[in-house]
Design an enzyme around this catalytic site. Structure first.
Site, PDB file in Angstrom:
ATOM      1  N   MET A  52       0.855  -1.195   0.000  1.00 43.46           N
ATOM      2  CA  MET A  52       0.000   0.000   0.000  1.00 43.46           C
ATOM      3  C   MET A  52       0.885   1.236   0.000  1.00 43.46           C
ATOM      4  SD  MET A  52      -2.940  -1.116   2.728  1.00 43.46           S
ATOM      5  CE  MET A  52      -1.856  -1.905   3.911  1.00 43.46           C
ATOM      6  N   VAL A  53       0.806   1.996  -1.085  1.00 44.02           N
ATOM      7  CA  VAL A  53       1.620   3.201  -1.203  1.00 44.02           C
ATOM      8  C   VAL A  53       1.374   4.112  -0.007  1.00 44.02           C
ATOM      9  CG1 VAL A  53       1.821   5.360  -2.511  1.00 44.02           C
ATOM     10  CG2 VAL A  53       1.911   3.171  -3.691  1.00 44.02           C
ATOM     11  N   GLN A 115       7.793  -4.635  -3.209  1.00 41.93           N
ATOM     12  CA  GLN A 115       7.043  -4.577  -4.473  1.00 41.93           C
ATOM     13  C   GLN A 115       7.513  -3.432  -5.368  1.00 41.93           C
ATOM     14  OE1 GLN A 115       3.101  -2.944  -5.176  1.00 41.93           O
ATOM     15  NE2 GLN A 115       2.402  -4.975  -5.798  1.00 41.93           N
ATOM     16  N   CYS A 144      -2.153  -2.139 -10.298  1.00 42.07           N
ATOM     17  CA  CYS A 144      -2.505  -0.732 -10.089  1.00 42.07           C
ATOM     18  C   CYS A 144      -3.410  -0.232 -11.218  1.00 42.07           C
ATOM     19  CB  CYS A 144      -1.247   0.128 -10.003  1.00 42.07           C
ATOM     20  SG  CYS A 144      -1.639   1.864  -9.760  1.00 42.07           S
ATOM     21  N   ASN A 246      -6.779 -12.016  -2.542  1.00 39.93           N
ATOM     22  CA  ASN A 246      -6.884 -10.609  -2.139  1.00 39.93           C
ATOM     23  C   ASN A 246      -8.224 -10.046  -2.606  1.00 39.93           C
ATOM     24  OD1 ASN A 246      -5.652  -7.522  -3.432  1.00 39.93           O
ATOM     25  ND2 ASN A 246      -6.094  -7.918  -1.283  1.00 39.93           N
ATOM     26  N   GLY A 247      -8.891  -9.344  -1.657  1.00 39.53           N
ATOM     27  CA  GLY A 247     -10.157  -8.690  -1.988  1.00 39.53           C
ATOM     28  C   GLY A 247     -11.332  -9.376  -1.332  1.00 39.53           C
ATOM     29  N   ALA A 270      -5.724  -5.267   2.454  1.00 45.19           N
ATOM     30  CA  ALA A 270      -5.289  -3.864   2.358  1.00 45.19           C
ATOM     31  C   ALA A 270      -6.217  -3.004   3.220  1.00 45.19           C
ATOM     32  CB  ALA A 270      -5.292  -3.399   0.907  1.00 45.19           C
TER      33      ALA A 270
HETATM   34  C1  LIG Z   1      -4.038   3.059   0.383  1.00 44.19           C
HETATM   35  C2  LIG Z   1      -3.824   1.947  -0.601  1.00 44.19           C
HETATM   36  C3  LIG Z   1      -2.630   1.858  -1.288  1.00 44.19           C
HETATM   37  C4  LIG Z   1      -2.411   0.805  -2.188  1.00 44.19           C
HETATM   38  N1  LIG Z   1      -1.192   0.682  -2.791  1.00 44.19           N
HETATM   39  C5  LIG Z   1      -0.912  -0.436  -3.533  1.00 44.19           C
HETATM   40  C6  LIG Z   1       0.400  -0.709  -3.989  1.00 44.19           C
HETATM   41  O1  LIG Z   1       1.349   0.028  -3.710  1.00 44.19           O
HETATM   42  N2  LIG Z   1       0.594  -1.834  -4.735  1.00 44.19           N
HETATM   43  C7  LIG Z   1      -0.418  -2.705  -5.038  1.00 44.19           C
HETATM   44  O2  LIG Z   1      -0.189  -3.728  -5.695  1.00 44.19           O
HETATM   45  N3  LIG Z   1      -1.669  -2.472  -4.588  1.00 44.19           N
HETATM   46  C8  LIG Z   1      -1.924  -1.383  -3.834  1.00 44.19           C
HETATM   47  N4  LIG Z   1      -3.179  -1.193  -3.315  1.00 44.19           N
HETATM   48  C9  LIG Z   1      -4.203  -2.214  -3.588  1.00 44.19           C
HETATM   49  C10 LIG Z   1      -4.195  -3.261  -2.471  1.00 44.19           C
HETATM   50  O3  LIG Z   1      -2.941  -3.871  -2.318  1.00 44.19           O
HETATM   51  C11 LIG Z   1      -5.261  -4.330  -2.712  1.00 44.19           C
HETATM   52  O4  LIG Z   1      -4.950  -5.054  -3.858  1.00 44.19           O
HETATM   53  C12 LIG Z   1      -6.661  -3.745  -2.868  1.00 44.19           C
HETATM   54  O5  LIG Z   1      -6.903  -2.684  -1.986  1.00 44.19           O
HETATM   55  C13 LIG Z   1      -7.717  -4.840  -2.622  1.00 44.19           C
HETATM   56  O6  LIG Z   1      -7.552  -5.382  -1.337  1.00 44.19           O
HETATM   57  P1  LIG Z   1      -8.591  -5.063  -0.137  1.00 44.19           P
HETATM   58  O7  LIG Z   1      -9.943  -5.468  -0.652  1.00 44.19           O
HETATM   59  O8  LIG Z   1      -8.119  -5.880   1.010  1.00 44.19           O
HETATM   60  O9  LIG Z   1      -8.529  -3.579   0.107  1.00 44.19           O
HETATM   61  C14 LIG Z   1      -3.421  -0.150  -2.437  1.00 44.19           C
HETATM   62  C15 LIG Z   1      -4.629  -0.044  -1.738  1.00 44.19           C
HETATM   63  C16 LIG Z   1      -4.841   0.977  -0.829  1.00 44.19           C
HETATM   64  C17 LIG Z   1      -6.137   1.040  -0.083  1.00 44.19           C
END
Ligand SMILES: Cc1cc2nc3c(=O)[nH]c(=O)nc-3n(C[C@H](O)[C@H](O)[C@H](O)COP(=O)(O)O)c2cc1C
Length: 473
Positions: A52-53, A115, A144, A246-247, A270
């Site tokens: 997560m960025v 990553q 992304c 994931n998700g 995430a």
């Molecule tokens: C604040 C934020 C930053 C994210 N940054 C990245 C990232 O740097 N690389 C990536 O692959 N996914 C990134 N994601 C996506 C998550 O890794 C994840 O794939 C997505 O949110 C779905 O998962 P969740 O349903 O648990 O939120 C980010 C998501 C959030 C909310």
């Protein structure tokens, strides 16, 4: 409104994947562990903090491990900048490899995946070589969905560039001394999703994470993730390499179900983790306690001091929701005691906005929202002073919550970590607003990007969040 305990319908069964033939992976020039042997070597971690960025930074990873996470990803780094000699500060700022730092160091920050987003095999290899020794694998971001990724030709915008994906993954598989892995989204059809996953596998990926949403499903349009598609990929690849789901895992309640229903070896979270860093706690509280004992003595002492906030006995093995003030204080204790590494004030602010969201969502103490918006000072303010401003905010929230307990706004005996069963039995299934809890998005026709995968959009969204009309969502 405080969230009621969520649940997800069981997914329908999926078509058989036995007809698909997997091509063999290229042979690496290095002797390294592959697939499940690699997974075994890092302890078969099931509870995974997503990349997560500006949010899966070192301090947050430590907090998450303290509450049961067993593997974490760094935020996405740009391979072109990270490996480049002309941008020496970028890598230093993103990933602190100074000798005193705990970043990527066992047992504090391992197992760890770094990553990258990339679209050039040589630039990616140069970047990846810089983190060897400080992580267990490097991951390619193929998920992304943001405009910046489209412009930069990376992330989910490589989903049509299969030759490029093959050239990059096979190059690192062949020439890097540690495993290369990948995180992907699904296509609208199952056939295409399976063909894509098998292409990524046969390029040399030693682990595959499937985010069960298509590229267009983002922000308020994110919707449900497809567990059936994740399950189908797991059936296709699972014998050869570990597959993570994931998700669609907003809370602790879905963690074990997700693995059971998708057949994956682990769950990556995430947003569930950001809104409640205890999402993995009911599954692995004991692991978190063991991890705590390995932390530096001054960090442990700072964490012990936070526990003074909690009143009465609580179920340390099964608690799923904890007071936001306690979690925020723990996080800031980690931020303050990390040797060498400074946590970005923007990351701190974004974490606190999420942890305290339930209070403002009930229209209470709205003035404190503004206080948080202003906290953190400017660049000219010394780092520890900026961190103290966030602590002052948390202390103020603690006073407000104590007053709410005293005047009966909050139920008695609620200022302690609670189990799911206690929430159902004693609080009518409604998690008290003083506690960090899942945030279920409302679907909207307007494509408001809230899932940020780059610094620019993260900053924009935070600014919006800080000025957002409370209760709008
Ligand atoms: C604040 C934020 C930053 C994210 N940054 C990245 C990232 O740097 N690389 C990536 O692959 N996914 C990134 N994601 C996506 C998550 O890794 C994840 O794939 C997505 O949110 C779905 O998962 P969740 O349903 O648990 O939120 C980010 C998501 C959030 C909310």
């Amino acid at each position: 409104m405080a969230a009621s305990v969520p649940s997800q319908p069981a997914p329908p069964p999926v078509a058989s994947t036995s007809a698909i033939q997997l091509e063999p992976q290229p042979v690496s020039e290095h002797q390294k562990l592959e697939g499940h042997e690699f997974w075994d070597s890092i302890g078969r971690p099931k509870y995974v903090v997503a990349p997560m960025v500006d949010q899966s930074e070192l301090a947050w990873r430590v907090l998450s491990r303290l509450h049961g996470a067993t593997l974490a990803y760094t935020p996405m780094f740009h391979a072109g900048l990270f490996g480049s000699a002309s941008h020496p500060r970028y890598a230093e700022e993103q990933f602190d490899t100074s000798p005193e730092s705990l970043e990527g160091v066992a047992p504090y920050d391992r197992p760890l995946v770094v990553q990258f987003c990339a679209n050039d095999k040589d630039l990616w290899l140069a970047a990846a070589k810089k983190v060897v020794g400080r992580c267990d694998a490097v991951d390619l971001n193929l998920g992304c969905p943001q405009g910046i990724a489209k412009k930069g030709r990376y992330g989910a915008f490589l989903m049509e560039e299969w030759d490029l994906i093959r050239s990059m993954i096979s190059h690192l598989h062949t020439h890097l001394t540690i495993p290369v892995i990948a995180k992907l989204r699904v296509f609208p059809t199952l056939d295409r999703t399976l063909a894509y996953a098998s292409h990524v596998f046969s390029s040399g990926a030693q682990l595959v994470t499937i985010h069960g949403r298509v590229r267009e499903a983002k922000g308020r349009l994110a919707g449900f993730a497809s567990w059936p598609k994740i399950k189908a990929v797991s059936e296709l690849l699972g014998e050869r390499v570990p597959v993570l789901a994931n998700g669609g895992v907003p809370s602790a309640e879905e963690v074990e179900d997700c693995m059971e229903q998708t057949g994956t070896v682990g769950v990556m979270s995430a947003e569930g983790n950001l809104y409640n860093p205890m999402i993995f706690s009911p599954s692995n509280a004991a692991g978190g306690r063991e991890y705590r004992l390995c932390l530096p003595a001054d960090m442990q002492a700072a964490l012990d001091a936070c526990d003074a906030q909690l009143v009465g006995e609580w179920d340390r093995d099964n608690a799923a929701y904890a007071p936001s003030t306690w979690l925020a204080s723990q996080y800031l204790a980690i931020v303050r005691t990390l040797p060498s590494t400074q946590t970005s004030p923007s990351a701190i602010k974004a974490h606190l906005f999420k942890l305290f969201r339930p209070i403002w969502a009930t229209q209470r103490h709205l003035d404190t929202r503004e206080m948080l918006g202003k906290a953190g000072g400017g660049r000219q303010v010394p780092y520890l002073e900026r961190v103290q401003q966030y602590q002052d905010f948390v202390d103020e929230m603690y006073k407000k919550v104590q007053a709410d307990l005293a005047d009966g706004s909050l139920p008695p005996n609620s200022h302690r970590p609670l189990t799911h069963e206690e929430v159902v039995r004693d609080f009518a299934g409604v998690i008290p607003y003083s506690h960090a809890q899942p945030y279920m998005r409302v679907m909207s026709a307007e494509p408001v990007a809230e899932v940020q995968e780059d610094k620019e959009s993260a900053k924009r969204a935070r600014e919006e969040e800080e000025t957002e009309v409370v209760g709008k969502a």
